[in-house]
Design a protein around this motif. Structure first.
Motif, short mmCIF file in Angstrom:
data_model
loop_
_atom_site.label_atom_id
_atom_site.label_comp_id
_atom_site.label_asym_id
_atom_site.label_seq_id
_atom_site.Cartn_x
_atom_site.Cartn_y
_atom_site.Cartn_z
N GLY A 370 0.61 -1.03 -0.17
CA GLY A 370 0.03 -0.19 0.18
C GLY A 370 0.48 1.36 -0.10
N GLU A 371 2.37 1.57 0.07
CA GLU A 371 3.18 2.26 -0.22
C GLU A 371 3.46 2.43 -1.70
N ILE A 372 2.82 3.92 -1.83
CA ILE A 372 3.86 4.53 -3.48
C ILE A 372 4.65 4.15 -3.20
N ARG A 373 5.21 3.32 -4.36
CA ARG A 373 6.46 3.30 -4.97
C ARG A 373 6.55 2.68 -5.29
N ARG A 374 7.92 3.80 -6.51
CA ARG A 374 7.05 3.39 -8.19
C ARG A 374 9.14 2.19 -8.69
N PRO A 375 8.12 1.16 -9.42
CA PRO A 375 8.60 0.25 -9.74
C PRO A 375 10.88 0.63 -10.18
N SER A 376 10.36 0.79 -10.31
CA SER A 376 12.43 1.21 -11.00
C SER A 376 13.12 0.83 -9.84
N ASP A 377 13.38 1.70 -8.86
CA ASP A 377 14.06 1.45 -7.40
C ASP A 377 13.85 1.72 -5.84
N GLY A 378 11.90 1.63 -6.03
CA GLY A 378 11.62 1.44 -4.88
C GLY A 378 11.15 2.90 -4.29
N LYS A 379 11.50 3.50 -4.42
CA LYS A 379 11.65 5.36 -4.32
C LYS A 379 10.57 5.38 -3.71
N VAL A 380 9.95 6.25 -3.12
CA VAL A 380 8.19 7.05 -2.42
C VAL A 380 9.15 7.94 -4.09
N PRO A 381 7.56 8.50 -5.25
CA PRO A 381 7.87 9.36 -6.11
C PRO A 381 7.32 11.12 -5.01
N GLU A 382 8.06 11.62 -5.71
CA GLU A 382 7.53 12.90 -5.10
C GLU A 382 6.54 13.28 -6.04
N LYS A 383 6.22 13.14 -7.52
CA LYS A 383 5.88 14.13 -8.58
C LYS A 383 5.27 13.34 -9.53
N ILE A 384 3.82 13.00 -9.48
CA ILE A 384 3.27 11.73 -10.20
C ILE A 384 2.13 12.12 -11.24
N VAL A 385 2.69 12.46 -12.57
CA VAL A 385 1.69 12.37 -13.39
C VAL A 385 0.80 11.19 -13.82
N PHE A 386 -0.28 11.27 -13.67
CA PHE A 386 -1.50 11.29 -14.75
C PHE A 386 -2.42 11.54 -15.95
N GLU A 425 3.25 15.57 -5.52
CA GLU A 425 2.29 16.55 -6.24
C GLU A 425 2.20 15.70 -7.23
N ALA A 426 0.79 15.94 -8.01
CA ALA A 426 0.03 15.20 -8.23
C ALA A 426 -0.74 16.19 -9.54
N TYR A 427 0.31 15.63 -10.89
CA TYR A 427 -0.73 16.33 -12.36
C TYR A 427 -1.67 15.57 -12.86
N VAL A 428 -2.93 15.72 -13.11
CA VAL A 428 -3.69 14.77 -13.84
C VAL A 428 -3.71 15.64 -14.80
N PHE A 429 -2.82 15.01 -16.84
CA PHE A 429 -3.70 15.50 -18.08
C PHE A 429 -4.78 14.93 -18.22
N TYR A 430 -5.62 15.62 -19.06
CA TYR A 430 -7.11 14.94 -19.53
C TYR A 430 -7.42 16.23 -20.52
#
Lengths: 666, 301, 193
Positions: A370-386, A425-430
């Motif tokens: 349930g922790e948001i960690r990115r697949p490449s290196d397991g870091k918690v992403p500081e910025k996600i683009v949806f 930070e969460a960005y959503v392109f829509y």
């Protein structure tokens, strides 16, 4: 002497806008044998039907032609009305002036003439119609539900709770479908597993439900009320009765690094596995493609450790036939994978993931707990683009439709991320926010206003990697198309919902129609949303089109009601429009010469052999005979019969001949 | 074998070394290039910027000349010319009314049957299958294969490779012993025809390309287009000014790279004509053929 | 955008012309902005490509004029990135081509585009006269037209030294044919002078 009544419907303006209905009625009135001819605005309405019934009684009609819409739509309506007035319902025919004339032609003299010609031929046909009686067939009160996702589960439970037997067939080792993979669900953010798993257990424990997992439908025979479903139960390499589900084998299996389907490749599973801890049934299967014993002939560790000796390496697939009266298709959907998007990185960037993968990352039972960690290196992403509409509404990628669920789950993803990573930070392109649904719009607004998801209206052009960041190039179309470049740690593509793999093959096996995108087609987009064109086969959930959970469940309950209604009768009546081999008295008995050319061409195995015996019991003639229960009236045998001994009720050679002659005579 | 050949203006002028390397490599592989007789300029960017019919009529004349000389297949090394010729052939085939108009302007017989190859297609079809006959030494460098715009877009018309992350040039480099780098700017635009009129723009666009190639540790940029080459090579001072760094990564035509691998000398390949000096480190050890080359030989013939 | 009422034209809008003469439907554009997002020169344009598409879609006279007078259409390098990624498969560079041509014919070209247009004209003149591009002649011609006399003079010696600049044009035999082609296209309405 025939006394035919002809009723021309305006269908509001659907027909009358291009066809001069009064002129059609007047012209037809002059035909020999037509006792009554009139036109009316809505023939299917109550006054319209009364008009027909009154005419039958007052004019002593011997046949009726209703010139209106497609018989698919209202033939049952008019036949019922005719029967109510005391005439055999098969003495009523429909002329299709809407789909065949008014909708496809401009207003013109010739359009009206075409309408006249069509009605004319049917007048001649109906003169040769014979009264027919419906065929009665028994109903097997057992339903087969194909697919064990939330829709299949709902349908199965609803039918079973009506007291009918259900057999559920699931392709995967466990039921649960996509919903079991989800973290929390919009718009309430309740835990997906928490609301689904009790229902999965209910299916397994329900006395009326038989569950076949790891099984697929491979054949279907019969017809509504009397199907025979052929199922392949794939070998699980396991004696399920002995297995207690202790799970020892799965922990000892030396093959451990197989990308887990359930975890969408973000986690691993062994070769003998249970897809997830809450699986139903909670018993393992051996994946023979990856099992060392099946690939290299050695290992058998699971067999050694199994306390109940339940492993069966030599177990074979089992084919079972299930008698059923109805089927519910609930095979679900799938999503496009990220490698569909070359401009977003060809699936080569590990941190560009799809929505289902994000669900696993956000799920408490997922690979990161349930922790948001990115697949490449397991870091918690500081910025996600949806990125919304990744593949949907994109004719260039071959998908024109809106996948419907992505706007909502993207808002949910942004929200879940912000809840878990407060400074993220969460960005959503829509392109548009499509949030039609109870509490949906409010949910999206909450994501934006309260959880500070930054919505940018524009489509992303390209994504590339740089110094461990993903450079997302988009534009803000609300700021005059200003280019926007974001350095993200992770990108989530809301990829299009597509038909599940194998949907087309299954549709062909079941003779169910499907659309250009391989989604199963409903019988009518508005009035028959859970029926297919094949009587007795119903649809539930996202196998029909992308649907969210509430919609899938609603459709499933709808399909269940249809099944229950069907099962409320002991017998089923069918139109008697079936083939028949002519029969006379001795000495000829029939013109059939017993060549049986008709037998192999019949798609429904409806042609049987009938022996004619003399008084001493010696067979002196063998004739073809059509089983009216199986015959679907396709007419293949009629066309093929060399001695012209077969006819179809309702479409006899004489009736068709009469129609052709009518057309040829001006 | 004989093969039709449309050099185009650049190869006759500013991009002489491209022509020289194309001719030298073809000679090595016994490909006799037959020039389209009395060919004209394809019109390039200027024509389609200014006048649609003109932009079709000029390439149509070239194709008509090729037809009249009986050249069924022509190679067009310049990516820009290749693009104009393919687009013209496509539009003439798919818009009959327009085609009639252009034919009237042209006043010549035009069938549109010529098969048009770009340089990479020529390499794939006629060079690589026979590579082991002439293989001399590996082109042992990390190369950023730069496709630019005109070789791959519009994909619906050109139908060459894939529009995003194309691979054919990389594959060719791999087969001559090089290591193509995986980089992001292989299909970005260099600014092309703005070279003279908006040098500032070109410096920026080309600058980003050079920068990304260097970021991905490329030692050489490989191109198949004279415009890309002149922007990357001749415009390097402007690019360097934009980047604020003295970059020295050389820019080679794909045919020059192949030429080196099959032992053609640098002068014949025109390396001395580049503005950015080509100083590739000596890695002359003659190694065995790359394994994948040996194994794929059978398939390609 | 002007707040005045749209002056929508029933006939003869740019959108209609583009559909009729180029078979490109600007109407299909749903303003996703992917073209603007990927355009390498978008940040130098006065209106990014998606905005130009919107202006044409309005069929409003003022908007159409603004599009024709924009710098965008001259800065478009026809790299086709937009078309390659357009979800609606619209030939956006084809729209730009059309707008350029119309802008030039109507004498509405942006004054800042003079250099670019001068170059195109010099280029086409060169091939009109000789059939092939004569680079030295082109550069001299361009300089005369654009008054960019000092530009690139430092390049010339390098080009000459590397054998890249021919001193004499190559003349093709079919020059009359070429002149003919130009007379029937670009020079049809008096055009290029």
């Amino acid at each position: 002497m025939a006394r035919i009544g002809v009723f021309i419907c305006h269908c509001g303006e659907n027909i009358s806008a291009t066809v001069d209905c009064a002129k059609v009625a007047n012209t037809i009135a002059k035909i020999n044998g037509v006792a009554y001819s009139t036109d009316y605005k809505y023939m299917c309405s109550d006054p319209g039907q009364t008009l027909i019934k009154d005419a039958i009684r007052e004019k002593h009609l011997t046949g009726v032609v209703v010139a209106a819409c497609s018989p698919r739509m209202h033939e049952p309506t008019f036949r019922k009305a005719v029967a109510e007035a005391g005439l055999n319902s098969f003495l009523c025919e429909m002329a299709n002036l809407r789909e065949h004339v008014s909708w496809v032609h401009e207003k013109a003299e010739s359009t009206t003439q075409k309408a006249i010609d069509i009605v004319r031929t049917l007048v001649e046909k109906v003169k040769k119609n014979q009264p027919l009686d419906p065929i009665k067939v028994p109903v097997t009160k057992r339903a087969v539900v194909i697919g064990g996702g939330v829709a299949g589960i709902q349908a199965a439970l609803d039918i079973a709770n009506c007291g009918h037997e259900v057999v559920m067939i699931e392709r995967e080792p466990s039921i649960g479908g996509h919903m079991s993979q989800l973290s929390e669900t919009f718009p309430t953010l309740d835990c997906s597993q928490c609301i689904l798993t009790p229902r999965m257990v209910e299916v397994a424990q329900h006395p009326n439900i038989t569950l076949y997992t790891y099984a697929e439908v491979i054949g279907l025979e019969g017809f509504i009320g009397n199907f025979k479903v052929k199922v392949r139960k794939k070998s699980k390499s396991l004696d399920e009765d002995l297995c207690t589900g202790c799970g020892l084998c799965t922990t000892k299996c030396p093959v451990k690094k197989i990308p887990s389907e359930f975890e969408q490749g973000l986690g691993f599973r062994p070769a003998i596995y249970v897809p997830f801890p809450q699986a139903v049934p909670n018993k393992p299967v051996i994946d023979r493609i990856n099992c060392t014993y099946y690939t290299k002939g050695k290992c058998r560790v699971c067999e050694k450790v199994c306390p109940t000796k339940a492993i069966r390496f030599d177990q074979e697939d089992e084919i079972v036939d299930i008698e059923a009266g109805a089927l519910v298709l609930a095979t679900g959907f799938n999503i496009l994978k990220t490698n569909f998007f070359p401009e977003y990185g060809y699936g080569k960037y590990k941190d560009v993931i799809d929505g289902l993968q994000f669900e696993r990352l956000a799920s408490a039972s997922g690979p990161t707990l349930g922790e948001i960690r990115r697949p490449s290196d397991g870091k918690v992403p500081e910025k996600i683009v949806f990125v919304a509409c990744a593949g949907s509404r994109d004719p260039a990628k071959g998908i024109e439709y809106c996948s419907k669920i992505c706007c909502m789950y993207t808002a949910k993803h942004a929200m879940l991320y912000k809840h878990k990573v407060h400074n993220g930070e969460a960005y959503v392109f829509y392109m548009d926010i499509r949030a039609g649904g109870k509490n949906y719009e409010e949910f999206v607004r909450r994501a934006i206003a309260e959880d500070d998801a930054k919505y940018v209206r524009g489509r992303v052009s390209t994504i590339y990697e740089r110094d461990g960041k993903l450079i997302v190039k988009g534009a803000d179309t609300l700021l005059n198309g200003r280019p926007v470049e974001i350095e993200a740690d992770m990108v989530v593509l809301a990829t299009a919902g597509i038909a599940n793999h194998g949907a087309e093959e299954l549709a062909q096996t079941l003779h169910v129609s499907y659309d250009a995108y391989k989604f199963f087609a409903e019988a009518h987009p508005k009035l028959k949303p859970v029926e297919t064109n094949t009587a007795g086969i119903f649809l539930a959930g996202a196998c029909q089109a992308p649907k969210d959970i509430p919609e899938s469940v609603a459709a499933a309950s709808g399909a269940a009601v249809k099944v229950a209604a069907l099962f409320s009768n002991d017998e089923l009546t069918r139109d008697p429009l079936v083939a028949v081999v002519n029969r006379f008295g001795p000495p000829l008995f029939s013109t059939c010469v017993g060549c049986f050319m008709c037998q192999p061409v019949c798609p429904y195995q409806a042609i049987e052999k009938e022996e004619i015996k003399d008084r001493a019991g010696n067979v002196f003639k063998v004739l073809a005979k059509v089983n009216p229960g199986l015959c679907q009236g396709c007419g293949t045998c009629v066309a093929l019969c060399r001695s012209k001994s077969i006819d179809i009720y309702g479409y006899t050679n004489q009736q068709v001949y009469q129609e052709v002659v009518a057309l040829l005579n001006e | 074998m004989k093969l039709g050949y449309y050099p185009g203006c650049s190869l006759k002028g500013g991009s002489r070394e491209y022509k020289e390397s194309v001719v030298a490599v073809c000679r090595k592989f016994d490909i006799h290039l037959v020039e389209v007789p009395d060919w004209n300029c394809c019109g390039a960017t200027a024509a389609h910027n200014m006048n649609k019919e003109l932009s079709l009529a000029l390439p149509a004349r070239i194709l008509a000349q090729a037809e009249s000389a009986g050249l069924d297949e022509i190679v067009v090394p310049c990516a820009a010319c290749y693009n104009r010729l393919k687009v013209t052939q496509h539009e003439m085939a798919h818009q009959p009314e327009l085609a009639e108009k252009v034919k009237a302007i042209l006043g010549m017989e035009y069938k549109g049957s010529t098969s048009i190859l770009n340089i990479i297609q020529l390499i794939e079809k006629y060079i690589l299958p026979n590579l082991d006959d002439h293989y001399y030494r590996p082109f042992n460098y990390k190369a950023a294969c730069y496709y630019g715009c005109l070789l791959v877009r519009p994909h619906s018309i050109l139908q060459f490779d894939r529009a995003e992350d194309p691979q054919t040039m990389d594959e060719a480099i791999r087969k001559i012993g090089g290591t193509p780098v995986d980089w992001e700017f292989k299909v970005e635009c260099c600014g092309a025809g703005m070279s003279v009129s908006r040098t500032d723009l070109v410096a920026k666009l080309t600058g980003k390309v050079v920068e990304n190639a260097l970021y991905r540790k490329a030692e050489v940029i490989i191109v198949a287009c004279p415009m890309c080459h002149s922007n990357l090579d001749m415009r390097r001072p402007d690019v360097n000014k934009y980047l604020g760094v003295e970059t020295t990564i050389p820019v080679l035509y794909i045919t020059q790279a192949i030429g080196l691998a099959v032992g053609i000398d640098e002068k014949t390949l025109g390396l001395q004509r580049h503005f950015v000096p080509v100083h590739l480190p000596e890695r002359n050890e003659i190694v065995d053929m790359p394994a994948e080359l040996v194994t794929t030989q059978g398939k390609e013939e | 955008m002007s707040s005045v009422q749209h002056q929508v034209q029933k006939k003869g809008s740019l959108m209609e012309e583009i559909l009729d003469s180029r078979e490109i439907s600007v109407q299909k554009c749903y303003q996703c902005g992917k073209c603007s997002a990927g355009c390498p020169v978008a940040e130098d344009m006065d209106y990014p490509p998606s905005v130009i598409m919107r202006m044409v879609q309005t069929e409003d006279k003022a908007m159409e004029e603004a599009a024709l007078r924009s710098m965008t259409i001259w800065l478009c390098v026809t790299c086709e990135t937009c078309a390659a990624r357009c979800p609606m498969e619209i030939d956006i560079p084809g729209v730009m081509d059309y707008l350029r041509q119309r802008s030039y014919e109507k004498g509405m070209a942006n004054p800042k585009a003079n250099h670019i247009i001068s170059f195109h004209k010099a280029f086409l003149d060169s091939i009109d006269y000789t059939g092939r591009l004569y680079e030295l002649g082109l550069i001299v011609d361009y300089k005369m037209r654009s008054f960019q006399l000092q530009q690139d003079v430092d390049l010339a010696p390098g080009m000459i030294a590397r054998g890249k600049l021919g001193f004499f044009p190559e003349l093709i035999k079919g020059r009359k044919n070429m002149t003919d082609i130009f007379r029937k296209t670009l020079h049809k309405k008096g055009g290029l002078k």
